[in-house]
Design an enzyme around this catalytic site. Structure first.
Site, PDB file in Angstrom:
ATOM      1  N   THR A 220      47.107 -11.277 107.690  1.00  0.00           N
ATOM      2  CA  THR A 220      47.397 -10.559 108.946  1.00  0.00           C
ATOM      3  C   THR A 220      46.584 -11.191 110.071  1.00  0.00           C
ATOM      4  O   THR A 220      45.441 -11.591 109.866  1.00  0.00           O
ATOM      5  CB  THR A 220      47.151  -9.044 108.818  1.00  0.00           C
ATOM      6  OG1 THR A 220      47.366  -8.426 110.087  1.00  0.00           O
ATOM      7  CG2 THR A 220      45.785  -8.703 108.300  1.00  0.00           C
ATOM      8  N   SER A 221      47.224 -11.251 111.258  1.00  0.00           N
ATOM      9  CA  SER A 221      46.563 -11.943 112.365  1.00  0.00           C
ATOM     10  C   SER A 221      45.483 -11.084 113.023  1.00  0.00           C
ATOM     11  O   SER A 221      44.700 -11.579 113.826  1.00  0.00           O
ATOM     12  CB  SER A 221      47.603 -12.360 113.411  1.00  0.00           C
ATOM     13  OG  SER A 221      48.352 -11.239 113.804  1.00  0.00           O
TER      14      SER A 221
ATOM     15  N   HIS B 221      54.070   0.700 108.720  1.00  0.00           N
ATOM     16  CA  HIS B 221      55.032   0.382 109.783  1.00  0.00           C
ATOM     17  C   HIS B 221      56.479   0.656 109.363  1.00  0.00           C
ATOM     18  O   HIS B 221      57.411   0.179 110.000  1.00  0.00           O
ATOM     19  CB  HIS B 221      54.883  -1.089 110.217  1.00  0.00           C
ATOM     20  CG  HIS B 221      53.590  -1.359 110.939  1.00  0.00           C
ATOM     21  ND1 HIS B 221      53.122  -2.624 111.216  1.00  0.00           N
ATOM     22  CD2 HIS B 221      52.645  -0.510 111.440  1.00  0.00           C
ATOM     23  CE1 HIS B 221      51.969  -2.546 111.847  1.00  0.00           C
ATOM     24  NE2 HIS B 221      51.649  -1.276 111.989  1.00  0.00           N
TER      25      HIS B 221
HETATM   26  N1  APR Z   1      48.781 -17.266 103.265  1.00  0.00           N
HETATM   27  C1  APR Z   1      47.865 -16.530 103.964  1.00  0.00           C
HETATM   28  N2  APR Z   1      48.010 -16.220 105.257  1.00  0.00           N
HETATM   29  C2  APR Z   1      49.107 -16.672 105.913  1.00  0.00           C
HETATM   30  C3  APR Z   1      50.104 -17.434 105.244  1.00  0.00           C
HETATM   31  C4  APR Z   1      49.905 -17.730 103.861  1.00  0.00           C
HETATM   32  N3  APR Z   1      50.787 -18.444 103.144  1.00  0.00           N
HETATM   33  N4  APR Z   1      51.070 -17.735 106.137  1.00  0.00           N
HETATM   34  C5  APR Z   1      50.696 -17.187 107.312  1.00  0.00           C
HETATM   35  N5  APR Z   1      49.510 -16.553 107.180  1.00  0.00           N
HETATM   36  C6  APR Z   1      48.765 -15.795 108.200  1.00  0.00           C
HETATM   37  C7  APR Z   1      48.836 -16.373 109.607  1.00  0.00           C
HETATM   38  O1  APR Z   1      47.784 -17.312 109.803  1.00  0.00           O
HETATM   39  C8  APR Z   1      48.651 -15.135 110.472  1.00  0.00           C
HETATM   40  O2  APR Z   1      47.279 -14.894 110.747  1.00  0.00           O
HETATM   41  O3  APR Z   1      49.380 -14.526 108.292  1.00  0.00           O
HETATM   42  C9  APR Z   1      49.162 -13.991 109.584  1.00  0.00           C
HETATM   43  C10 APR Z   1      50.464 -13.380 110.069  1.00  0.00           C
HETATM   44  O4  APR Z   1      50.246 -12.778 111.294  1.00  0.00           O
HETATM   45  P1  APR Z   1      51.396 -12.011 112.090  1.00  0.00           P
HETATM   46  O5  APR Z   1      52.615 -12.854 112.137  1.00  0.00           O
HETATM   47  O6  APR Z   1      50.818 -11.575 113.388  1.00  0.00           O
HETATM   48  O7  APR Z   1      51.725 -10.759 111.140  1.00  0.00           O
HETATM   49  P2  APR Z   1      50.948  -9.358 111.000  1.00  0.00           P
HETATM   50  O8  APR Z   1      49.494  -9.511 111.209  1.00  0.00           O
HETATM   51  O9  APR Z   1      51.424  -8.764 109.746  1.00  0.00           O
HETATM   52  O10 APR Z   1      51.560  -8.565 112.233  1.00  0.00           O
HETATM   53  C11 APR Z   1      51.183  -7.212 112.389  1.00  0.00           C
HETATM   54  O11 APR Z   1      52.686  -6.965 114.195  1.00  0.00           O
HETATM   55  O12 APR Z   1      54.718  -7.076 115.355  1.00  0.00           O
HETATM   56  C12 APR Z   1      53.950  -6.361 114.509  1.00  0.00           C
HETATM   57  O13 APR Z   1      54.748  -4.597 113.258  1.00  0.00           O
HETATM   58  C13 APR Z   1      54.599  -5.992 113.211  1.00  0.00           C
HETATM   59  O14 APR Z   1      53.532  -5.436 111.118  1.00  0.00           O
HETATM   60  C14 APR Z   1      53.579  -6.387 112.175  1.00  0.00           C
HETATM   61  C15 APR Z   1      52.298  -6.416 112.968  1.00  0.00           C
END
Ligand code: APR
Length: 243
Positions: A179-180, A111
């Site tokens: 990642t979600s 990204h």
């Molecule tokens: N340890 C493990 N997991 C965690 C922690 C932690 N300390 N803190 C949060 N999480 C998890 C949350 O439960 C969630 O499932 O990390 C995940 C973060 O999810 P998002 O905020 O949706 O981030 P991500 O999956 O990276 O988003 C993907 O979305 O908007 C776009 O481009 C942006 O790269 C990003 C993409």
């Protein structure tokens, strides 16, 4: 014995370093609307706002340090080849520089990255740690007003998809950390790895939207679960199934 490992990371791995995740009550998008700062048309409508937003994020990165999860992945990448004859490739959705600060080599930033800029005219990029503005001059081709943050916006194609596809098709172990699982194409990587025969493990605080694709999950803070998993793998060659 597992050989080639692909690690996909998301915002959750950097959460404990103080970088807010995207999808939470205090998330990154709370103060800005995605359509104002993270779509191609925003660069045309209000380029100053887009530059300012990423300038603030880039400045904020200076005080952020990698946490034990980032460091454990570096250790795995360094030590796994001697143990297995294979390799560890890190693919991240994050635009921060914490994998690099932790010493991980060649992390694929699908990204984009805060610490590089891109020229829309000559398509070259360069390392950048300062404050950008819409009328900056490209240091590569000398044109004015063609530079932009090197971020993949919504509606744009993530970087290095061919290379990522090749890595997924030759991996035996796929680890998805923090990642979600709601943003494609990254959300589909587990399925590709699984169809190549890889064991797939997710690390999260709780089961993600794509949990059913995984063989199993390890739940808890990544700064705890990832180092434990890595230590066990390096010691025994086996995956940890329970924390
Ligand atoms: N340890 C493990 N997991 C965690 C922690 C932690 N300390 N803190 C949060 N999480 C998890 C949350 O439960 C969630 O499932 O990390 C995940 C973060 O999810 P998002 O905020 O949706 O981030 P991500 O999956 O990276 O988003 C993907 O979305 O908007 C776009 O481009 C942006 O790269 C990003 C993409």
């Amino acid at each position: 014995m597992y050989k080639n490992i692909v690690v996909l990371t998301g915002a959750g791995i950097s959460a404990e370093s103080g970088i807010p995740v995207f999808r939470s009550e205090t998330g990154l998008w709370e103060h800005e609307r995605i359509e104002d700062v993270c779509v191609p048309s925003a660069l045309v409508r209000n380029p100053q706002k887009v530059h300012d937003f990423y300038n603030r994020m880039r400045e904020g990165l200076k005080s952020k340090e990698p946490n034990p999860a980032h460091l454990a992945l570096t250790k795995l990448q360094q030590e796994w080849p001697q143990k297995s004859g294979g390799k560890v490739s890190v693919v991240t959705q994050n635009i921060d520089n914490l994998h690099e600060k932790a010493g991980t080599r060649d992390a694929i930033h699908m990204h984009g990255r805060l610490m590089t800029m891109l020229c829309t005219a000559c398509h070259q990029r360069w390392e950048f740690a300062g404050q950008s503005a819409p009328d900056d001059t490209c240091p590569k081709c000398g044109r004015k007003g063609t530079t932009r943050p090197d971020i993949v916006f919504f509606e744009e194609m993530p970087y290095e998809m061919d290379r990522i596809g090749a890595l997924l098709s030759e991996c035996d172990l796929f680890l998805s950390i923090g990642t979600s699982g709601v943003v494609y194409p990254a959300a589909g990587f587990c399925e590709i790895a699984r169809s190549s025969g890889a064991l797939c493990v997710e690390f999260n605080l709780e089961a993600s939207a794509t949990v059913s694709q995984f063989n199993y999950g390890l739940y808890g803070k990544a700064s705890v679960t990832v180092p434990q998993f890595v230590e066990h793998l390096l010691k025994t060659g086996e995956v940890l199934r329970k924390i």
